[in-house]
Design an enzyme around this catalytic site. Structure first.
Site, PDB file in Angstrom:
ATOM      1  N   SER A 146       0.851  -1.195   0.000  1.00 16.56           N
ATOM      2  CA  SER A 146       0.000   0.000   0.000  1.00 16.56           C
ATOM      3  C   SER A 146       0.881   1.236   0.000  1.00 16.56           C
ATOM      4  CB  SER A 146      -0.890   0.010   1.245  1.00 16.56           C
ATOM      5  OG  SER A 146      -1.591   1.239   1.359  1.00 16.56           O
ATOM      6  N   TYR A 159      -2.468  -0.402  10.203  1.00  9.22           N
ATOM      7  CA  TYR A 159      -2.445  -0.716   8.769  1.00  9.22           C
ATOM      8  C   TYR A 159      -1.126  -0.268   8.151  1.00  9.22           C
ATOM      9  CZ  TYR A 159      -4.162  -1.070   3.937  1.00  9.22           C
ATOM     10  OH  TYR A 159      -4.327  -1.405   2.604  1.00  9.22           O
TER      11      TYR A 159
END
Length: 279
Positions: A146, A159
């Site tokens: 990501s 995350y």
């Protein structure tokens, strides 16, 4: 080498294939006539996806609800795939969650994210890579990272930590594979842009203008995979590659110039960052 893998003779295992990015990638492989092993802990989702994969043209479709946080479950899946197909040629460690987190919030939220988004990638690679290397056939391992694992914006630290770990792990994996005698396996880091999926829908039913569809992202992914890129950095309708490059350059500049951590969001550096982006 990648063209030698992305064809109907190959077998692809994709985790998180019940919906979203994983399903779009699995569908892309199916269109190439590959055998596809669709893995998703949500058995109903992956069973529904299987019908579409068969209709799309997959040579064969196998489904599994193996839990990627369980190394034993993935070891069993790998053995099953080897028994049925002879082995795995493409592994996409894509499954992930994003329930949200805060720095001092519930510990179980952190553990869930790290177990799935980071350890799921490690578990999948450790289960499948040894036989992939030993077979001596060309192959690919793709891990979904990501942009948040690179620029680490405030707001969801668990995350960010997990995806930063995926980046570091995949870089180390690429080095290990290219220095393993007899192995013809390459590693790749998929870095999606804003893709509209159930993971980030947050109650929305229509795709925002700035987002790509999973299918658009999968098409870009396959194109760049054929080009043998390690960092598959995806744009979207709002953010160009040039913008991503500048944001990432600013982030590493925090270290080089010894600015405050996450200075992009620091009020004293707001004007400087804006000028940097415009420049």
């Amino acid at each position: 080498m990648n063209d030698a893998v992305l064809n109907r003779e190959s077998v692809a295992v994709v985790t998180g294939a019940g919906a979203g990015i994983g399903l779009a990638i699995a569908t892309g492989f199916a269109r190439l006539g590959m055998a596809v092993v669709a893995v998703d802990i949500r058995a109903d989702k992956v069973d529904a996806a299987a019908a579409g994969l068969r209709a799309t043209g997959a040579r064969e479709v196998m489904t599994s609800d193996a839990d990627i946080t369980d190394p034993a479950a993935l070891a069993k899946l790998e053995s099953t795939v080897a028994e049925r197909f002879g082995g795995t040629d493409v592994l996409v460690n894509n499954a992930g969650i994003q329930p949200g987190s805060t720095m001092f919030g519930p510990r179980d939220a952190w553990e869930r994210v790290l177990q799935t988004n980071l350890w799921g990638v490690i578990n999948g690679t450790r289960a499948f890579a040894p036989r992939m290397c030993a077979r001596g056939r060309p192959g690919l391992i793709v891990n979904t990272g990501s942009k948040q694992g690179i620029t680490t914006p405030p707001g969801d630290p668990a995350y960010n930590v997990a995806k930063a770990g995926v980046k570091a792990y995949t870089e180390a994996l690429a080095h290990e594979l290219r220095n393993t005698d007899g192995a013809q396996i390459s590693a790749h880091l998929l870095i999606p842009g804003f893709v509209f999926t159930e993971l980030n829908a947050r109650g929305r039913t229509e795709k925002p203008d700035g987002a790509w569809t999973p299918e658009e992202m999968a098409a870009f992914f396959l194109e760049r995979l054929r080009a043998r890129e390690f960092y598959i950095l995806c744009p979207d309708n709002d953010v160009t590659r040039a913008m991503d490059e500048k944001r990432m350059a600013w982030a590493i500049g925090d270290i080089i110039e010894n600015r405050p951590a996450l200075s992009r969001w620091h009020p004293e550096f707001a004007a400087e960052f804006e000028a940097f982006m415009k420049g």
